[in-house]
Design an enzyme around this catalytic site. Structure first.
Site, PDB file in Angstrom:
ATOM      1  N   LYS A 206      94.344  22.930  20.969  1.00 21.62           N
ATOM      2  CA  LYS A 206      94.459  24.374  21.218  1.00 21.62           C
ATOM      3  C   LYS A 206      95.736  24.672  22.010  1.00 21.62           C
ATOM      4  CE  LYS A 206      93.225  27.236  24.362  1.00 21.62           C
ATOM      5  NZ  LYS A 206      94.361  28.187  24.313  1.00 21.62           N
ATOM      6  N   GLU A 280      96.476  16.839  33.432  1.00 25.36           N
ATOM      7  CA  GLU A 280      97.835  16.932  33.993  1.00 25.36           C
ATOM      8  C   GLU A 280      97.977  18.357  34.497  1.00 25.36           C
ATOM      9  OE1 GLU A 280     101.346  18.024  34.485  1.00 25.36           O
ATOM     10  OE2 GLU A 280     101.805  17.597  32.377  1.00 25.36           O
ATOM     11  N   CYS A 314     105.803  22.048  35.496  1.00 28.21           N
ATOM     12  CA  CYS A 314     104.848  21.654  36.544  1.00 28.21           C
ATOM     13  C   CYS A 314     105.488  20.679  37.528  1.00 28.21           C
ATOM     14  CB  CYS A 314     103.566  21.101  35.950  1.00 28.21           C
ATOM     15  SG  CYS A 314     103.821  20.177  34.460  1.00 28.21           S
ATOM     16  N   GLU A 411     101.606  26.433  44.086  1.00 28.56           N
ATOM     17  CA  GLU A 411     102.493  26.411  42.922  1.00 28.56           C
ATOM     18  C   GLU A 411     102.816  27.845  42.494  1.00 28.56           C
ATOM     19  OE1 GLU A 411     100.977  25.001  39.093  1.00 28.56           O
ATOM     20  OE2 GLU A 411     102.789  23.796  38.928  1.00 28.56           O
TER      21      GLU A 411
HETATM   22  P1  ADP Z   1      98.728  28.462  33.029  1.00 29.07           P
HETATM   23  O1  ADP Z   1      98.435  28.950  34.405  1.00 29.07           O
HETATM   24  O2  ADP Z   1      99.826  27.490  32.951  1.00 29.07           O
HETATM   25  O3  ADP Z   1      98.716  29.513  31.981  1.00 29.07           O
HETATM   26  P2  ADP Z   1      96.113  27.699  32.294  1.00 29.07           P
HETATM   27  O4  ADP Z   1      95.433  26.555  32.938  1.00 29.07           O
HETATM   28  O5  ADP Z   1      95.586  29.064  32.538  1.00 29.07           O
HETATM   29  O6  ADP Z   1      97.602  27.499  32.691  1.00 29.07           O
HETATM   30  O7  ADP Z   1      96.197  27.495  30.725  1.00 29.07           O
HETATM   31  C1  ADP Z   1      96.482  26.277  30.110  1.00 29.07           C
HETATM   32  C2  ADP Z   1      95.684  26.184  28.844  1.00 29.07           C
HETATM   33  O8  ADP Z   1      94.302  26.176  29.180  1.00 29.07           O
HETATM   34  C3  ADP Z   1      95.884  27.339  27.887  1.00 29.07           C
HETATM   35  O9  ADP Z   1      95.861  26.829  26.564  1.00 29.07           O
HETATM   36  C4  ADP Z   1      94.668  28.204  28.143  1.00 29.07           C
HETATM   37  O10 ADP Z   1      94.285  29.013  27.051  1.00 29.07           O
HETATM   38  C5  ADP Z   1      93.617  27.163  28.415  1.00 29.07           C
HETATM   39  N1  ADP Z   1      92.458  27.624  29.207  1.00 29.07           N
HETATM   40  C6  ADP Z   1      92.392  28.662  30.067  1.00 29.07           C
HETATM   41  N2  ADP Z   1      91.164  28.754  30.608  1.00 29.07           N
HETATM   42  C7  ADP Z   1      90.428  27.743  30.084  1.00 29.07           C
HETATM   43  C8  ADP Z   1      89.076  27.285  30.265  1.00 29.07           C
HETATM   44  N3  ADP Z   1      88.241  27.881  31.103  1.00 29.07           N
HETATM   45  N4  ADP Z   1      88.682  26.200  29.566  1.00 29.07           N
HETATM   46  C9  ADP Z   1      89.532  25.549  28.743  1.00 29.07           C
HETATM   47  N5  ADP Z   1      90.797  25.942  28.522  1.00 29.07           N
HETATM   48  C10 ADP Z   1      91.255  27.010  29.184  1.00 29.07           C
END
Ligand code: ADP
Length: 500
Positions: A206, A280, A314, A411
């Site tokens: 995804k 990560e 990151c 961060e």
């Molecule tokens: P960032 O702050 O870098 O956007 P996120 O951790 O919000 O990082 O997002 C990284 C990935 O995790 C994206 O593909 C996002 O859609 C997905 N994501 C966000 N929330 C969830 C969740 N609760 N469970 C699994 N994947 C998630």
């Protein structure tokens, strides 16, 4: 779109005062990368079982160009039923053609993906820049070549797993669910998919909701490469789609790159299950300049570490520590160099700092800049005009920063650098380690002994010496503490996808 650049004159360069006014000494003519060779469909479906299929949800969302706010394409949103279809396809492929295939045969497919990425590199880098906002120089010279290199490198391991782990009889895990962020969209997809396929697993990936396009282009490449259906499935959607993937009970492994906050949710969701997990997560890297360092080279490394790619890394070197004796000189050089940074159209080959990936991320960065000012730190920004449309942020420097302040601990994921000073090696080791994170660090010094001392005592997965942000598929990457666990890249990157 206007690109704006200014530089310091020799005269002002000597003063090192925050109130400096820089004169424009030279300007580059725009050098825009063309877009006529790029095809972006008005709508993209989900890639399941080797085919593009409409989502069960019936829903679509827009992906936009953050540099202009223009709509690029409409993207299918996968729900739990779509996730289930994709996992079933991946399981069927794992139990079928892919699971039975020899490593040498798998290698041919992975190698083919690498070659095809190289062939389509010009198109892929432009799409990466359009969808994500990063400068074309970076997507052209870093993201896309490195993505191809990852497939190339892991293709080489596919038939040598017994040599990688002698006497251990490594076996694949099954179906891997992989969730990636928006800062290196195609490269992160390569980091995840290449080792998983080399070790004989099948994949449901995804991509991030703001940058789905190159992953969907990769789906087209995978189709063209004739991979057996179901070996790689690509599901677009936001957090809910990711959560549904994590919760699916027929997944053997979750690999996640993203925020520490979501990483913790995923860890909780996987607790008590037999799913293998690698995370990560965030970082707050210390970049350390000793008085004996080659200062110009170090300043260039600091600039590269935090301002190029808008600080959307990151492992960005977001905390600068300068030895007291050279503090004034380094600060002056840093400000002079900041004044020459070009912020603007990411498609312009002269641009150093492109667009922030989303409005939401820009708001987060502004929130932290306000916090920094309220905490009493002194802010410095160069005197430039930002483009009126799109999401842009001026490169920002904070001095007089307390170790405990939020801008030095949390961060920010933007072009914001904090500067602190130190006197001794022990003091800077203590300060560098004093965050919840431990992903990366940088050391700038003339002395090998200092490098060895610091690299052994700084709790970070990667410590660069006299360079920064250098990546290679053969080298493992990953964190300590709240930066996650598990390693990606290199031989170590295979282990996360195997029973050993
Ligand atoms: P960032 O702050 O870098 O956007 P996120 O951790 O919000 O990082 O997002 C990284 C990935 O995790 C994206 O593909 C996002 O859609 C997905 N994501 C966000 N929330 C969830 C969740 N609760 N469970 C699994 N994947 C998630």
């Amino acid at each position: 779109m206007a690109t704006t650049k200014k530089t310091a004159t020799k005269k002002v360069a000597k003063k090192a005062a925050p109130s400096l006014k820089f004169n424009t000494a030279w300007e580059y003519a725009p050098a825009l990368e063309g877009t006529s060779h790029v095809t972006i469909a008005p709508q993209y479906e989900l890639f399941i079982d080797g085919k593009f299929v409409k989502p069960e949800s019936g829903k679509y969302f827009n992906t936009i160009n953050p540099a202009t706010e223009a709509n690029l394409s409409s993207i299918a949103e996968a729900n739990a039923a779509d996730v289930d279809k994709a996992v079933k396809a991946a399981r069927k492929a794992y139990n079928g053609a892919w699971g039975k295939m020899s490593g040498a045969e798998r290698a041919k497919y992975i190698f083919r993906i690498s070659r095809m990425i190289q062939e389509k590199a010009r198109e892929l880098c432009v799409i990466e820049t359009l969808d994500g906002g990063k400068p074309i120089r970076e997507s052209r010279d870093i993201d896309i070549p490195l993505a191809a290199n990852h497939f190339f490198y892991y293709a080489g391991w596919a038939d040598k797993l017994d040599y990688a782990f002698p006497n251990r009889k490594p076996t694949s895990l099954g179906v891997a669910g992989q969730i990636i962020p928006w800062n290196f969209p195609l490269l992160m997809a390569a980091w995840k998919i290449a080792p998983a396929l080399a070790t004989g697993n099948t994949v449901v990936l995804k991509p991030a909701e703001t940058t789905p396009l190159t992953a969907l282009k990769l789906a087209e490449i995978i189709q063209e490469c004739d991979l057996p259906p179901g070996v790689v499935n690509i599901l677009t959607g936001a957090g809910a789609t990711g959560a549904a993937l994590v919760q699916h009970n027929d997944i053997n492994k979750i690999a996640f790159t993203g925020s520490t906050e979501v990483g913790k949710l995923i860890q909780q969701a996987c607790a008590g299950s037999s799913k293998k997990l690698t995370l990560e997560l965030g970082g707050k890297a210390a970049n350390i300049i000793f008085e004996d360092a080659p200062l110009d080279q170090a300043v260039e490394g600091i600039i590269n570490g935090i301002f190029f790619n808008q600080g959307h890394v990151c492992c960005a070197g977001s905390r600068l520590f300068v030895q007291e004796s050279v503090y004034k000189t380094v600060l002056r050089k840093l400000k002079d160099r900041m004044a020459t940074l070009i912020v603007g159209n990411p498609l312009d080959k002269n641009t150093d700092i492109g667009a922030i990936n989303s409005k939401q991320q820009l708001d987060t960065i502004h929130k932290y800049i306000t916090i920094g000012k309220k905490e009493g730190a002194e802010m410095y920004q160069t005197d430039i005009n930002l483009p009126r449309k799109g999401f842009y942020c001026k490169p920002t420097l904070f001095t007089d920063v307390a170790q405990s302040s939020r801008i030095a601990q949390e961060e920010i994921f933007g072009p914001v650098l904090t500067v602190q000073t130190f006197r001794t090696e022990d003091e800077v080791i203590e300060k560098a380690n004093n965050t919840p994170y431990g992903l990366s660090a940088g050391v700038w010094t003339d002395k090998g002994s200092k490098i060895f001392n610091l690299t052994t005592k700084i709790r970070a997965g990667v410590v660069w010496a006299n360079t920064y942000n250098k990546f290679d598929p053969t080298s493992p990457f990953g964190g300590y503490k709240e930066s996650g666990y598990g390693r990606e890249g290199g031989l170590q990157g295979l282990a996360g996808y195997l029973h050993i």
